[in-house]
Design an enzyme around this catalytic site. Structure first.
Site, PDB file in Angstrom:
ATOM      1  CG  ASP A  81      34.079  39.802  39.233  1.00  0.00           C
ATOM      2  OD1 ASP A  81      34.226  40.703  40.076  1.00  0.00           O
ATOM      3  OD2 ASP A  81      34.943  38.920  39.011  1.00  0.00           O
ATOM      4  CD  GLU A 133      39.647  47.037  41.597  1.00  0.00           C
ATOM      5  OE1 GLU A 133      38.798  46.183  41.245  1.00  0.00           O
ATOM      6  OE2 GLU A 133      40.835  46.998  41.249  1.00  0.00           O
TER       7      GLU A 133
HETATM    8  P1  13P Z   1      41.039  34.730  41.543  1.00  0.00           P
HETATM    9  O1  13P Z   1      40.640  34.224  40.185  1.00  0.00           O
HETATM   10  O2  13P Z   1      42.471  35.067  41.617  1.00  0.00           O
HETATM   11  O3  13P Z   1      40.568  33.849  42.637  1.00  0.00           O
HETATM   12  O4  13P Z   1      40.262  36.137  41.720  1.00  0.00           O
HETATM   13  C1  13P Z   1      38.872  36.174  41.570  1.00  0.00           C
HETATM   14  C2  13P Z   1      38.401  37.559  41.558  1.00  0.00           C
HETATM   15  O5  13P Z   1      38.887  38.405  42.277  1.00  0.00           O
HETATM   16  C3  13P Z   1      37.278  37.899  40.684  1.00  0.00           C
HETATM   17  O6  13P Z   1      37.055  39.247  40.598  1.00  0.00           O
END
Ligand code: 13P
Length: 278
Positions: A81, A133
């Site tokens: 991520d 993104e």
């Molecule tokens: P939150 O931690 O606000 O749920 O967002 C998670 C996210 O978008 C990880 O990239």
């Protein structure tokens, strides 16, 4: 099956549901996240930040996700991520992650495109899917705060997609990372405009702050990957505080950790039930 994000989101598109992407903050919680998906009858995306991936070890995440996907017969994608470093992306791909996100959203648009292309090039050669993104998500993640998000410009998104063969696109539509005490106001006009012009699966970040009543409408508007991180972190930590506070120091660690993992299981299973859009 241990699965590629592209095929996972393709199936979600065909049957019109959303796949939950849940941030693992340690290795302990991962088996319960996958069991929750199995019990809910859904595929699942387990995602890790670059820092958590390093803390646990990328190959350890891969081993657990692959083994559980095969043993429980549940579709699991392991996703890196918000990666900003090509070296970390390459390391994750080489370790066996099945998808990666390159986050070039803070870069000038052209540079974001160029660097995203380098990532898709390398990843696709290795059978790994890519999320990028356009626009930014506000809020706080991994201790880093971006004050205000920037809405995705639909024209820019289209230009990006015609140059970079991404498998999923994260969009700025009013969500914030780390928002766990209030709910966000989504920009529905923008979401609908993006949906009517873009066929690439769209991704919501900052899912903790999104009102659950909005999930169905998001699915109907092409959101195929929905990220939830902070809600799991808060559930795990709140439970840990409660249990560690009331047990003796020589109590088996297991007795304190299992309820924390169960709290994560409950959140994941509940969210998936809503994402399935039945
Ligand atoms: P939150 O931690 O606000 O749920 O967002 C998670 C996210 O978008 C990880 O990239």
């Amino acid at each position: 099956m241990y699965k590629n994000l592209e095929s996972m989101l393709g199936e979600a598109e065909k049957l019109n549901y959303t796949v939950g992407a849940f941030n693992a903050h340690n290795l302990e919680m991962v088996p319960d996240m996958i069991r929750a998906a199995k019990d809910a009858g859904s595929p699942v995306i387990i995602q890790t930040s670059e820092s958590t991936a390093k803390y646990v070890g990328m190959k350890n995440f891969v081993a657990v996700c692959k083994m559980m996907a095969e043993e429980l017969l549940v579709d699991v994608d392991l996703h890196l991520d918000h990666a900003k470093s090509f070296d970390n992306i390459k390391e994750a791909i080489d370790a066996g992650y099945s998808s990666v996100m390159f986050d070039g959203s803070a870069l000038p648009f052209r540079e974001n495109m160029e660097r995203s292309l380098r990532v898709t090039d390398y990843a696709h050669k290795h059978g790994v899917a890519v999320e990028c993104e356009i626009g930014t998500i506000g809020g706080t993640e991994e201790g880093i705060t971006v004050a205000e998000g920037v809405y995705t410009d639909p024209k820019q998104a289209l230009e990006f997609l015609s140059n970079v063969p991404v498998d999923a696109l994260a969009v700025g539509v009013g969500t914030h990372h780390g928002q766990f005490e209030s709910k966000t106001k989504l920009n529905w006009n923008l979401i609908e405009e993006l949906h009517s012009n873009i066929s690439t699966p769209l991704v919501i970040h900052g899912g903790t702050g999104v009102n659950e009543n909005d999930y169905h409408r998001l699915t109907e508007n092409g959101i195929r990957k929905f990220n939830v991180g902070t809600e799991l972190l808060v559930a795990w930590t709140r439970t840990a505080k409660k249990y560690f506070d009331k047990t003796e120091v020589n109590n088996s660690l297991r007795n304190n950790i299992m309820p924390c993992n169960k709290a994560v299981y409950d959140v994941v299973k509940h969210k998936i039930g809503l994402f399935l859009n039945k």
